[in-house]
Write a protein that holds these residues in place. Structure first.
Motif, PDB file in Angstrom:
ATOM      1  N   ARG A  53       0.835  -1.208   0.000  1.00  0.00           N
ATOM      2  CA  ARG A  53       0.000   0.000   0.000  1.00  0.00           C
ATOM      3  C   ARG A  53       0.869   1.258   0.000  1.00  0.00           C
ATOM      4  O   ARG A  53       0.538   2.241  -0.631  1.00  0.00           O
ATOM      5  CB  ARG A  53      -0.920   0.017   1.224  1.00  0.00           C
ATOM      6  CG  ARG A  53      -2.029  -0.976   1.149  1.00  0.00           C
ATOM      7  CD  ARG A  53      -2.920  -0.858   2.352  1.00  0.00           C
ATOM      8  NE  ARG A  53      -3.940  -1.876   2.319  1.00  0.00           N
ATOM      9  CZ  ARG A  53      -4.778  -2.098   3.299  1.00  0.00           C
ATOM     10  NH1 ARG A  53      -4.718  -1.365   4.395  1.00  0.00           N
ATOM     11  NH2 ARG A  53      -5.679  -3.030   3.186  1.00  0.00           N
ATOM     12  N   ASN A  54       1.972   1.195   0.732  1.00  0.00           N
ATOM     13  CA  ASN A  54       2.861   2.360   0.794  1.00  0.00           C
ATOM     14  C   ASN A  54       3.396   2.717  -0.585  1.00  0.00           C
ATOM     15  O   ASN A  54       3.473   3.891  -0.944  1.00  0.00           O
ATOM     16  CB  ASN A  54       4.027   2.111   1.742  1.00  0.00           C
ATOM     17  CG  ASN A  54       3.617   2.142   3.191  1.00  0.00           C
ATOM     18  OD1 ASN A  54       2.448   2.338   3.522  1.00  0.00           O
ATOM     19  ND2 ASN A  54       4.572   1.933   4.073  1.00  0.00           N
ATOM     20  N   LEU A  55       3.782   1.690  -1.358  1.00  0.00           N
ATOM     21  CA  LEU A  55       4.302   1.950  -2.698  1.00  0.00           C
ATOM     22  C   LEU A  55       3.205   2.514  -3.593  1.00  0.00           C
ATOM     23  O   LEU A  55       3.433   3.466  -4.335  1.00  0.00           O
ATOM     24  CB  LEU A  55       4.900   0.686  -3.305  1.00  0.00           C
ATOM     25  CG  LEU A  55       5.525   0.853  -4.690  1.00  0.00           C
ATOM     26  CD1 LEU A  55       6.671   1.867  -4.647  1.00  0.00           C
ATOM     27  CD2 LEU A  55       6.027  -0.489  -5.210  1.00  0.00           C
ATOM     28  N   SER A  56       2.015   1.954  -3.518  1.00  0.00           N
ATOM     29  CA  SER A  56       0.898   2.481  -4.316  1.00  0.00           C
ATOM     30  C   SER A  56       0.585   3.917  -3.930  1.00  0.00           C
ATOM     31  O   SER A  56       0.346   4.765  -4.791  1.00  0.00           O
ATOM     32  CB  SER A  56      -0.352   1.617  -4.136  1.00  0.00           C
ATOM     33  OG  SER A  56      -0.147   0.342  -4.688  1.00  0.00           O
ATOM     34  N   LEU A  57       0.612   4.199  -2.647  1.00  0.00           N
ATOM     35  CA  LEU A  57       0.345   5.560  -2.181  1.00  0.00           C
ATOM     36  C   LEU A  57       1.455   6.515  -2.634  1.00  0.00           C
ATOM     37  O   LEU A  57       1.175   7.638  -3.084  1.00  0.00           O
ATOM     38  CB  LEU A  57       0.210   5.560  -0.662  1.00  0.00           C
ATOM     39  CG  LEU A  57      -0.353   6.807  -0.006  1.00  0.00           C
ATOM     40  CD1 LEU A  57      -1.685   7.226  -0.608  1.00  0.00           C
ATOM     41  CD2 LEU A  57      -0.504   6.583   1.496  1.00  0.00           C
ATOM     42  N   ALA A  58       2.705   6.068  -2.556  1.00  0.00           N
ATOM     43  CA  ALA A  58       3.821   6.894  -3.030  1.00  0.00           C
ATOM     44  C   ALA A  58       3.663   7.190  -4.517  1.00  0.00           C
ATOM     45  O   ALA A  58       3.907   8.313  -4.972  1.00  0.00           O
ATOM     46  CB  ALA A  58       5.157   6.212  -2.756  1.00  0.00           C
ATOM     47  N   ARG A  59       3.255   6.184  -5.294  1.00  0.00           N
ATOM     48  CA  ARG A  59       3.027   6.399  -6.728  1.00  0.00           C
ATOM     49  C   ARG A  59       1.880   7.377  -6.964  1.00  0.00           C
ATOM     50  O   ARG A  59       1.945   8.205  -7.876  1.00  0.00           O
ATOM     51  CB  ARG A  59       2.752   5.075  -7.420  1.00  0.00           C
ATOM     52  CG  ARG A  59       3.997   4.231  -7.592  1.00  0.00           C
ATOM     53  CD  ARG A  59       3.708   2.907  -8.249  1.00  0.00           C
ATOM     54  NE  ARG A  59       4.946   2.198  -8.530  1.00  0.00           N
ATOM     55  CZ  ARG A  59       5.081   0.892  -8.482  1.00  0.00           C
ATOM     56  NH1 ARG A  59       4.040   0.117  -8.168  1.00  0.00           N
ATOM     57  NH2 ARG A  59       6.238   0.328  -8.754  1.00  0.00           N
ATOM     58  N   ALA A  60       0.838   7.293  -6.151  1.00  0.00           N
ATOM     59  CA  ALA A  60      -0.284   8.232  -6.286  1.00  0.00           C
ATOM     60  C   ALA A  60       0.172   9.654  -5.980  1.00  0.00           C
ATOM     61  O   ALA A  60      -0.186  10.602  -6.697  1.00  0.00           O
ATOM     62  CB  ALA A  60      -1.436   7.823  -5.373  1.00  0.00           C
ATOM     63  N   PHE A  61       0.984   9.820  -4.928  1.00  0.00           N
ATOM     64  CA  PHE A  61       1.527  11.144  -4.613  1.00  0.00           C
ATOM     65  C   PHE A  61       2.434  11.637  -5.743  1.00  0.00           C
ATOM     66  O   PHE A  61       2.398  12.816  -6.115  1.00  0.00           O
ATOM     67  CB  PHE A  61       2.310  11.125  -3.295  1.00  0.00           C
ATOM     68  CG  PHE A  61       1.458  10.984  -2.062  1.00  0.00           C
ATOM     69  CD1 PHE A  61       0.227  11.604  -1.957  1.00  0.00           C
ATOM     70  CD2 PHE A  61       1.898  10.234  -0.990  1.00  0.00           C
ATOM     71  CE1 PHE A  61      -0.553  11.482  -0.807  1.00  0.00           C
ATOM     72  CE2 PHE A  61       1.134  10.098   0.160  1.00  0.00           C
ATOM     73  CZ  PHE A  61      -0.094  10.729   0.253  1.00  0.00           C
ATOM     74  N   ALA A  62       3.256  10.743  -6.284  1.00  0.00           N
ATOM     75  CA  ALA A  62       4.148  11.108  -7.389  1.00  0.00           C
ATOM     76  C   ALA A  62       3.344  11.519  -8.615  1.00  0.00           C
ATOM     77  O   ALA A  62       3.698  12.481  -9.313  1.00  0.00           O
ATOM     78  CB  ALA A  62       5.081   9.945  -7.727  1.00  0.00           C
ATOM     79  N   LEU A  63       2.269  10.805  -8.883  1.00  0.00           N
ATOM     80  CA  LEU A  63       1.408  11.147 -10.021  1.00  0.00           C
ATOM     81  C   LEU A  63       0.777  12.518  -9.816  1.00  0.00           C
ATOM     82  O   LEU A  63       0.739  13.333 -10.742  1.00  0.00           O
ATOM     83  CB  LEU A  63       0.336  10.072 -10.219  1.00  0.00           C
ATOM     84  CG  LEU A  63      -0.583  10.256 -11.420  1.00  0.00           C
ATOM     85  CD1 LEU A  63       0.209  10.253 -12.723  1.00  0.00           C
ATOM     86  CD2 LEU A  63      -1.638   9.147 -11.437  1.00  0.00           C
ATOM     87  N   ALA A  89       1.258   6.456 -14.037  1.00  0.00           N
ATOM     88  CA  ALA A  89      -0.178   6.162 -14.035  1.00  0.00           C
ATOM     89  C   ALA A  89      -0.431   4.679 -14.289  1.00  0.00           C
ATOM     90  O   ALA A  89      -1.269   4.058 -13.624  1.00  0.00           O
ATOM     91  CB  ALA A  89      -0.889   7.018 -15.079  1.00  0.00           C
ATOM     92  N   ALA A  90       0.293   4.104 -15.237  1.00  0.00           N
ATOM     93  CA  ALA A  90       0.113   2.684 -15.563  1.00  0.00           C
ATOM     94  C   ALA A  90       0.429   1.799 -14.367  1.00  0.00           C
ATOM     95  O   ALA A  90      -0.234   0.777 -14.152  1.00  0.00           O
ATOM     96  CB  ALA A  90       0.981   2.303 -16.755  1.00  0.00           C
ATOM     97  N   LYS A  91       1.424   2.177 -13.565  1.00  0.00           N
ATOM     98  CA  LYS A  91       1.769   1.412 -12.366  1.00  0.00           C
ATOM     99  C   LYS A  91       0.609   1.406 -11.365  1.00  0.00           C
ATOM    100  O   LYS A  91       0.525   0.542 -10.509  1.00  0.00           O
ATOM    101  CB  LYS A  91       3.018   1.979 -11.693  1.00  0.00           C
ATOM    102  CG  LYS A  91       4.289   1.740 -12.457  1.00  0.00           C
ATOM    103  CD  LYS A  91       4.736   0.318 -12.260  1.00  0.00           C
ATOM    104  CE  LYS A  91       6.139   0.110 -12.761  1.00  0.00           C
ATOM    105  NZ  LYS A  91       6.630  -1.216 -12.438  1.00  0.00           N
ATOM    106  N   LEU A  92      -0.280   2.401 -11.493  1.00  0.00           N
ATOM    107  CA  LEU A  92      -1.453   2.483 -10.628  1.00  0.00           C
ATOM    108  C   LEU A  92      -2.701   1.922 -11.306  1.00  0.00           C
ATOM    109  O   LEU A  92      -3.804   2.019 -10.769  1.00  0.00           O
ATOM    110  CB  LEU A  92      -1.702   3.946 -10.223  1.00  0.00           C
ATOM    111  CG  LEU A  92      -0.661   4.543  -9.288  1.00  0.00           C
ATOM    112  CD1 LEU A  92      -0.785   6.057  -9.251  1.00  0.00           C
ATOM    113  CD2 LEU A  92      -0.801   3.949  -7.899  1.00  0.00           C
ATOM    114  N   GLY A  93      -2.526   1.390 -12.519  1.00  0.00           N
ATOM    115  CA  GLY A  93      -3.670   0.843 -13.247  1.00  0.00           C
ATOM    116  C   GLY A  93      -4.518   1.896 -13.929  1.00  0.00           C
ATOM    117  O   GLY A  93      -5.690   1.661 -14.225  1.00  0.00           O
ATOM    118  N   ILE A  94      -3.930   3.063 -14.195  1.00  0.00           N
ATOM    119  CA  ILE A  94      -4.644   4.163 -14.841  1.00  0.00           C
ATOM    120  C   ILE A  94      -4.148   4.274 -16.272  1.00  0.00           C
ATOM    121  O   ILE A  94      -2.953   4.485 -16.499  1.00  0.00           O
ATOM    122  CB  ILE A  94      -4.407   5.491 -14.097  1.00  0.00           C
ATOM    123  CG1 ILE A  94      -4.867   5.370 -12.641  1.00  0.00           C
ATOM    124  CG2 ILE A  94      -5.104   6.644 -14.806  1.00  0.00           C
ATOM    125  CD1 ILE A  94      -4.449   6.540 -11.768  1.00  0.00           C
TER     126      ILE A  94
END
Length: 125
Positions: A53-63, A89-94
């Motif tokens: 979750r931390n990595l996904s959240l970090a990616r969301a913040f980075a996006l 975005a792709a790493k987040l499924g967007i």
């Protein structure tokens, strides 16, 4: 970006990210959010576990950071930054279409708020 952080470190001995992290920790923000915020500037080297979750959240913040930077960039800068934005975005499924829709909605919302607050906006060309 990195230039601002270097300048802050050189002149103040601390940067805005460290100040923000200290403030958020003092205010009781949970550790997972602090870790994600700390990793957002270099997500792939953050050491956050893949699939966490931390990595996904970090990616969301980075996006989110990248979208803000894109809105303030020249056409040429946007063209150069866009592939990295799509990767994040792709790493987040967007996908690209959803990303463009989110960006357009964010810009429209900002323009509404700017109008209400009587703040100047810069047209995106």
């Amino acid at each position: 970006g990195a230039e601002l952080v270097r300048a802050e470190q050189e002149s103040l001995g601390i940067d805005h990210m460290e100040v923000a992290a200290a403030m958020l920790a003092e205010w009781g923000l949970p550790a997972p959010f602090l870790a994600a915020l700390a990793g957002r500037h270099d997500v792939e080297r953050s050491g956050l576990p893949e699939g966490s979750r931390n990595l996904s959240l970090a990616r969301a913040f980075a996006l989110a950071d990248a979208l803000v930077d894109l809105a303030d960039a020249t056409r040429e800068q946007r063209r150069m930054r866009y592939p990295r934005l799509l990767f994040t975005a792709a790493k987040l499924g967007i996908d690209g279409e959803a990303l463009e829709l989110a960006f357009d909605e964010a810009v429209a919302e900002w323009r509404n708020w700017a109008s209400l607050l009587e703040l100047p906006t810069v047209p995106l060309d």
